[in-house]
Scaffold this motif. Structure first.
Motif, PDB file in Angstrom:
ATOM      1  N   ARG A  63       7.859   8.337 -15.137  1.00 26.17           N
ATOM      2  CA  ARG A  63       7.912   7.434 -16.291  1.00 26.17           C
ATOM      3  C   ARG A  63       9.007   6.387 -16.120  1.00 26.17           C
ATOM      4  N   LEU A  64      10.193   6.811 -15.722  1.00 25.52           N
ATOM      5  CA  LEU A  64      11.307   5.877 -15.546  1.00 25.52           C
ATOM      6  C   LEU A  64      11.045   4.892 -14.405  1.00 25.52           C
ATOM      7  N   THR A  65      10.442   5.380 -13.327  1.00 24.24           N
ATOM      8  CA  THR A  65      10.103   4.506 -12.204  1.00 24.24           C
ATOM      9  C   THR A  65       9.090   3.455 -12.640  1.00 24.24           C
ATOM     10  N   ARG A  70       7.605  -2.087 -14.168  1.00 23.59           N
ATOM     11  CA  ARG A  70       7.065  -2.966 -15.210  1.00 23.59           C
ATOM     12  C   ARG A  70       8.098  -4.038 -15.568  1.00 23.59           C
ATOM     13  N   SER A  71       9.339  -3.645 -15.686  1.00 20.51           N
ATOM     14  CA  SER A  71      10.407  -4.601 -16.015  1.00 20.51           C
ATOM     15  C   SER A  71      10.584  -5.631 -14.895  1.00 20.51           C
ATOM     16  N   ALA A  72      10.547  -5.172 -13.656  1.00 24.27           N
ATOM     17  CA  ALA A  72      10.709  -6.080 -12.519  1.00 24.27           C
ATOM     18  C   ALA A  72       9.532  -7.065 -12.453  1.00 24.27           C
ATOM     19  N   LYS A  73       8.345  -6.586 -12.736  1.00 20.14           N
ATOM     20  CA  LYS A  73       7.164  -7.449 -12.692  1.00 20.14           C
ATOM     21  C   LYS A  73       7.226  -8.508 -13.790  1.00 20.14           C
ATOM     22  N   SER A  74       7.606  -8.099 -14.993  1.00 22.05           N
ATOM     23  CA  SER A  74       7.648  -9.058 -16.097  1.00 22.05           C
ATOM     24  C   SER A  74       8.776 -10.074 -15.932  1.00 22.05           C
ATOM     25  N   SER A  75       9.841  -9.700 -15.282  1.00 14.14           N
ATOM     26  CA  SER A  75      10.942 -10.659 -15.084  1.00 14.14           C
ATOM     27  C   SER A  75      10.646 -11.627 -13.956  1.00 14.14           C
TER      28      SER A  75
END
Length: 77
Positions: A63-65, A70-75
């Motif tokens: 889940r954390l990975t 997801r955060s890296a992709k959206s940024s």
């Protein structure tokens, strides 16, 4: 629990492990003796260690990975 003080095991063991230098026979011996001599404290910490260990699971890791990806992709968009 006894663990190396030179790896990520300090994160996992938290304050519930005895850390030793894996390259030092004296440090390893002292860690073993500390655990044997302080058996009352070891017993007291047993339940706390189990609670601590429950914080680490493969499902939580996944889940954390996933959140990091997801955060890296959206940024990057």
């Amino acid at each position: 629990m006894r663990a190396s003080n030179t790896s990520s095991l300090t994160e996992v063991g938290g304050e519930y492990a005895i850390y030793v230098d894996p390259y030092s026979i004296e440090s390893i011996a002292a860690g073993i003796l500390k655990g044997l001599e302080d058996s009352q404290r070891t017993g007291e910490l047993s339940a706390q260690r189990k609670d601590w260990a429950r914080k680490f699971s493969w499902s939580q890791c996944a889940r954390l990975t996933h959140e990091v990806y997801r955060s890296a992709k959206s940024s990057s968009e």
